[in-house]
Design a protein around this motif. Structure first.
Motif, PDB file in Angstrom:
ATOM      1  N   PHE A  61     -69.641   2.590  27.134  1.00  0.00           N
ATOM      2  CA  PHE A  61     -70.761   2.444  28.048  1.00  0.00           C
ATOM      3  C   PHE A  61     -71.693   3.945  27.768  1.00  0.00           C
ATOM      4  CE2 PHE A  61     -68.304  -0.403  30.202  1.00  0.00           C
ATOM      5  CZ  PHE A  61     -68.961  -1.679  29.883  1.00  0.00           C
ATOM      6  N   THR A  62     -73.104   3.629  27.625  1.00  0.00           N
ATOM      7  CA  THR A  62     -73.821   5.129  27.557  1.00  0.00           C
ATOM      8  C   THR A  62     -74.896   4.700  28.309  1.00  0.00           C
ATOM      9  OG1 THR A  62     -73.195   5.686  25.186  1.00  0.00           O
ATOM     10  CG2 THR A  62     -75.170   6.749  25.974  1.00  0.00           C
ATOM     11  N   ASP A  63     -75.396   5.316  29.514  1.00  0.00           N
ATOM     12  CA  ASP A  63     -76.502   5.317  30.377  1.00  0.00           C
ATOM     13  C   ASP A  63     -77.680   5.820  29.750  1.00  0.00           C
ATOM     14  OD1 ASP A  63     -74.734   3.950  32.182  1.00  0.00           O
ATOM     15  OD2 ASP A  63     -74.063   5.800  33.250  1.00  0.00           O
ATOM     16  N   TYR A  64     -78.796   5.131  29.908  1.00  0.00           N
ATOM     17  CA  TYR A  64     -80.051   5.750  29.574  1.00  0.00           C
ATOM     18  C   TYR A  64     -80.977   5.428  30.827  1.00  0.00           C
ATOM     19  CZ  TYR A  64     -78.624   5.878  24.863  1.00  0.00           C
ATOM     20  OH  TYR A  64     -77.869   6.142  23.692  1.00  0.00           O
TER      21      TYR A  64
ATOM     22  N   LYS B 249     -70.890  -3.415  34.196  1.00  0.00           N
ATOM     23  CA  LYS B 249     -70.087  -2.213  33.360  1.00  0.00           C
ATOM     24  C   LYS B 249     -68.720  -2.551  33.848  1.00  0.00           C
ATOM     25  CE  LYS B 249     -71.575   1.849  33.146  1.00  0.00           C
ATOM     26  NZ  LYS B 249     -72.314   2.883  33.754  1.00  0.00           N
TER      27      LYS B 249
ATOM     28  N   TYR C 119     -81.150   0.851  32.260  1.00  0.00           N
ATOM     29  CA  TYR C 119     -80.374   0.530  30.892  1.00  0.00           C
ATOM     30  C   TYR C 119     -79.502   1.373  30.650  1.00  0.00           C
ATOM     31  CZ  TYR C 119     -80.508  -1.256  26.446  1.00  0.00           C
ATOM     32  OH  TYR C 119     -80.394  -1.986  25.287  1.00  0.00           O
ATOM     33  N   THR C 120     -78.203   0.219  30.175  1.00  0.00           N
ATOM     34  CA  THR C 120     -76.699   1.133  29.853  1.00  0.00           C
ATOM     35  C   THR C 120     -76.737   0.489  28.514  1.00  0.00           C
ATOM     36  OG1 THR C 120     -75.852   1.430  32.341  1.00  0.00           O
ATOM     37  CG2 THR C 120     -74.484   1.037  29.940  1.00  0.00           C
TER      38      THR C 120
ATOM     39  N   ILE D  22     -76.208  -3.393  37.172  1.00  0.00           N
ATOM     40  CA  ILE D  22     -75.577  -2.567  36.080  1.00  0.00           C
ATOM     41  C   ILE D  22     -73.949  -2.276  36.230  1.00  0.00           C
ATOM     42  CG2 ILE D  22     -75.650  -0.646  34.561  1.00  0.00           C
ATOM     43  CD1 ILE D  22     -78.604  -1.125  34.319  1.00  0.00           C
TER      44      ILE D  22
ATOM     45  N   THR E 244     -79.615  -4.353  31.158  1.00  0.00           N
ATOM     46  CA  THR E 244     -80.991  -3.921  31.767  1.00  0.00           C
ATOM     47  C   THR E 244     -81.251  -4.601  33.024  1.00  0.00           C
ATOM     48  OG1 THR E 244     -83.290  -3.537  31.228  1.00  0.00           O
ATOM     49  CG2 THR E 244     -82.234  -5.370  30.315  1.00  0.00           C
TER      50      THR E 244
END
Length: 118
Positions: A35-38, A24, A42-43, A20, A55
C-alpha cells in the motif's frame, strides 16, 4: 494512480470503502498487497501486477469496485464514449497525478477513464 498506463486498457480498480485501515488490514493479510497512502481519503494498493485504490471519497455503492481504464487522449476518448451512446456520469475532473471522467456502460455499470497530466 500508478505509472502511466497503456492506451485503452484496464489500468486501475477503485474500491469505495468505509474504513481504509480495515481494508488494508484485510487485503494485506489475505492477499499480501502492498500500500501507498495518498492522504486520509485514498490509499493505492498493488498486488505486484495491477494497482488500484481504496477511497473514502464517495459512498460505498453496490455493484462492486470502479474499473478504471487509461487513455492517452482523455477528451477524444470521452467523445468516443458519448458517440457510442454511453452517458457521462461525471465530467472530466483533476486529481493528484491526472484527470478522469466516469461513464455508464450499456448494462448500467459505471466505469472511469483516466489520463496522466502532462
Amino acid at each position: 494512480m500508478g505509472l502511466r498506463g497503456r492506451d485503452r486498457q484496464v489500468d486501475n480498480i477503485e474500491f469505495n470503502v468505509s474504513d481504509i485501515a480495515r481494508s488494508k488490514a484485510f487485503y494485506g493479510a489475505v492477499f499480501g498487497w502492498a500500500f501507498t497512502d495518498y492522504g486520509p481519503a485514498y490509499t493505492e494498493f498493488s498486488d505486484g501486477r495491477l494497482t488500484g485504490g481504496f477511497t473514502t471519497g464517495e459512498a460505498v455503492r453496490p455493484g462492486g469496485p470502479l474499473v478504471i481504464l487509461y487513455a492517452d487522449d482523455l477528451e477524444a476518448t470521452q467523445q468516443r464514449v458519448e458517440a457510442a451512446g454511453a452517458p457521462i456520469s461525471r465530467g472530466i475532473f483533476a486529481f493528484p497525478g491526472g484527470r478522469r471522467f466516469h461513464f455508464i456502460d450499456p448494462d448500467g455499470y459505471e466505469l472511469a477513464v483516466w489520463s496522466a497530466v502532462g
